[in-house]
Write an enzyme that holds these catalytic residues in place. Structure first.
Site, mmCIF file in Angstrom:
data_model
loop_
_atom_site.group_PDB
_atom_site.id
_atom_site.type_symbol
_atom_site.label_atom_id
_atom_site.label_comp_id
_atom_site.label_asym_id
_atom_site.label_seq_id
_atom_site.Cartn_x
_atom_site.Cartn_y
_atom_site.Cartn_z
ATOM 1 N N GLU A 12 -5.975 -11.161 -1.266
ATOM 2 C CA GLU A 12 -6.955 -10.676 0.323
ATOM 3 C C GLU A 12 -8.309 -10.595 0.357
ATOM 4 O OE1 GLU A 12 -5.162 -7.237 2.181
ATOM 5 O OE2 GLU A 12 -3.130 -7.607 2.217
ATOM 6 N N GLU A 14 0.648 -1.217 -0.111
ATOM 7 C CA GLU A 14 0.339 -0.302 -0.058
ATOM 8 C C GLU A 14 1.064 1.220 0.209
ATOM 9 O OE1 GLU A 14 -1.957 0.024 3.354
ATOM 10 O OE2 GLU A 14 -3.682 -1.842 2.679
HETATM 11 C C1 XIL Z 1 -6.502 -6.124 8.371
HETATM 12 C C2 XIL Z 1 -6.817 -7.238 9.738
HETATM 13 O O1 XIL Z 1 -7.245 -8.432 8.944
HETATM 14 C C3 XIL Z 1 -7.108 -6.856 10.991
HETATM 15 O O2 XIL Z 1 -6.877 -8.163 11.273
HETATM 16 C C4 XIL Z 1 -6.153 -5.675 11.408
HETATM 17 O O3 XIL Z 1 -6.492 -4.878 12.379
HETATM 18 C C5 XIL Z 1 -5.641 -4.734 10.274
HETATM 19 O O4 XIL Z 1 -5.606 -5.335 8.827
HETATM 20 N N1 XIL Z 1 -5.284 -4.756 3.915
HETATM 21 C C6 XIL Z 1 -3.955 -5.619 4.151
HETATM 22 C C7 XIL Z 1 -3.958 -6.317 5.066
HETATM 23 O O5 XIL Z 1 -2.578 -5.200 3.972
HETATM 24 O O6 XIL Z 1 -3.280 -6.544 6.307
HETATM 25 C C8 XIL Z 1 -5.273 -6.326 5.877
HETATM 26 O O7 XIL Z 1 -5.499 -6.503 7.388
HETATM 27 C C9 XIL Z 1 -6.618 -5.723 5.236
HETATM 28 C C10 XIL Z 1 -6.482 -4.482 4.278
#
Ligand code: XIL
Length: 338
Positions: A247, A134
């Site tokens: 994801e 990101e």
């Molecule tokens: C999220 C997790 O799922 C949560 O448990 C945490 O509180 C915050 O992060 N993009 C990403 C992930 O790259 O690492 C994120 O994961 C969701 C968005």
């Protein structure tokens, strides 16, 4: 019940994000359905390297090790997530001595030592890494709210890559030459942010520093559609890179919907199944030639999803293929029958 991992074996690994608790509470489902894991949080800097310094006492590998060991026992692959991100990174990383901010040079040193420690520990166990997560803003420019960008986001050598990103990929490449290195982000399947991701991937690939692009895939019943994702996959693949959906979840709430119903909205599960069907048809087709080489869900069943706290804190969502009781949903049938 068919198995996701079995159904997709000819195409790509199927993964799920887990933590130390869900590898217990969701064990049966994970063992039967996926052949790849990623730590939902346990390899992020704040968890794995919570304390200042680089000695053994600064790191806390226990939870990450547990996941890696679980994967090894069951013959699953492991994705590494994530080395450098502006979130879930402890404040000490950006602090110098006293109240001043760390210098650019010292920050890059910390980055190097952190990446070397993780890649060496998990060499041969973690097959790919989200090296940088990101780094881009919605308009395709570098994210201004990142301390990495603010302190070490210059482009000293004029190669089109912010220094911290180039340093991260270079360090990772040297520390584990066999690991596949990814840039990972959301909303890069289209629009101006994709232009930024494409330019970054191109600049990194010119120097042989990147192997793949991770499209996060936090999507909803409203979209994107499969054809949009196909164009994105092909565009990144045209650079000689592979793409993974890293994801994946499909919220039943279209972006902007802030309602909090106790049950899924009427028709929501059908729309979700159709969205998943459309996406996985494209995923299978794009597996051809290795353009798409992995799909990882951000969880496995609706009893554990980060969307219960995002974007509305405490709002239940139902984004995955299995319900809270671990029964297959319509979306599961849509993904395994074609
Ligand atoms: C999220 C997790 O799922 C949560 O448990 C945490 O509180 C915050 O992060 N993009 C990403 C992930 O790259 O690492 C994120 O994961 C969701 C968005």
């Amino acid at each position: 019940m068919p198995s996701l991992a079995e159904a997709y074996r000819p195409y790509f690994p199927i993964g799920a994000a887990v933590d130390g608790r869900t590898i217990v509470t969701q064990e049966e489902l994970l063992l039967s359905q996926v052949n790849s894991l990623v730590a939902e949080n346990d390899m992020k800097w704040e968890r794995i390297h919570p304390r200042a310094g680089d000695g053994g006492a600064s790191y806390d590998f226990a939870d990450a090790d547990r996941i890696v060991e679980f994967a090894r026992q069951h013959g699953m692959k492991v994705r590494g997530h994530t080395l450098i991100w502006h979130r879930q990174t402890p404040a000490w990383v950006f602090q110098g001595s006293g109240a001043v901010e760390v210098s650019r040079q010292e920050l890059l040193e910390r980055l190097r030592r952190h990446i070397e420690a993780l890649l060496r520990r998990y060499q041969g166990k973690v097959y790919c890494w989200d090296v940088v997560n990101e780094a881009l803003a919605e308009d395709g420019s570098w994210r201004a709210d990142s301390p990495w960008q603010r302190i070490a986001g210059g482009d000293g050598d004029g190669d089109g890559i912010p220094d911290f990103i180039a340093a991260a990929f270079r360090t990772a490449r040297a520390a584990d030459p066999a690991a596949k290195l990814f840039y990972n982000d959301y909303n890069i399947e289209s629009g101006r942010k994709q232009e930024g991701a494409f330019a970054l991937a191109e600049a990194l690939s010119r120097q042989g520093l990147i192997d793949g692009v991770g499209i996060q895939g936090h999507w909803s019943v409203a979209g994107p559609d499969g054809e949009t994702v196909r164009r994105a996959v092909r565009r990144f693949a045209s650079l000689g890179l592979t793409v993974q959906v890293t994801e994946l979840d499909v919220s039943v709430f279209p972006g902007g919907d802030r309602s909090s119903p106790a049950q899924p909205p009427p028709g929501g599960m059908d729309l979700q199944a159709e969205r998943y069907r459309d996406l996985f048809r494209v995923f299978r087709e794009e597996a051809d030639g290795g353009r798409l080489s992995g799909v990882t869900f951000w969880g496995i069943a609706d009893d554990h999803t980060w969307l219960d706290d995002f974007p509305v804190k405490g709002r239940k969502d139902w984004p995955l293929l299995f319900d809270a009781a671990h029964r297959p949903k319509k979306a599961f049938q849509a993904v395994v029958s074609w």
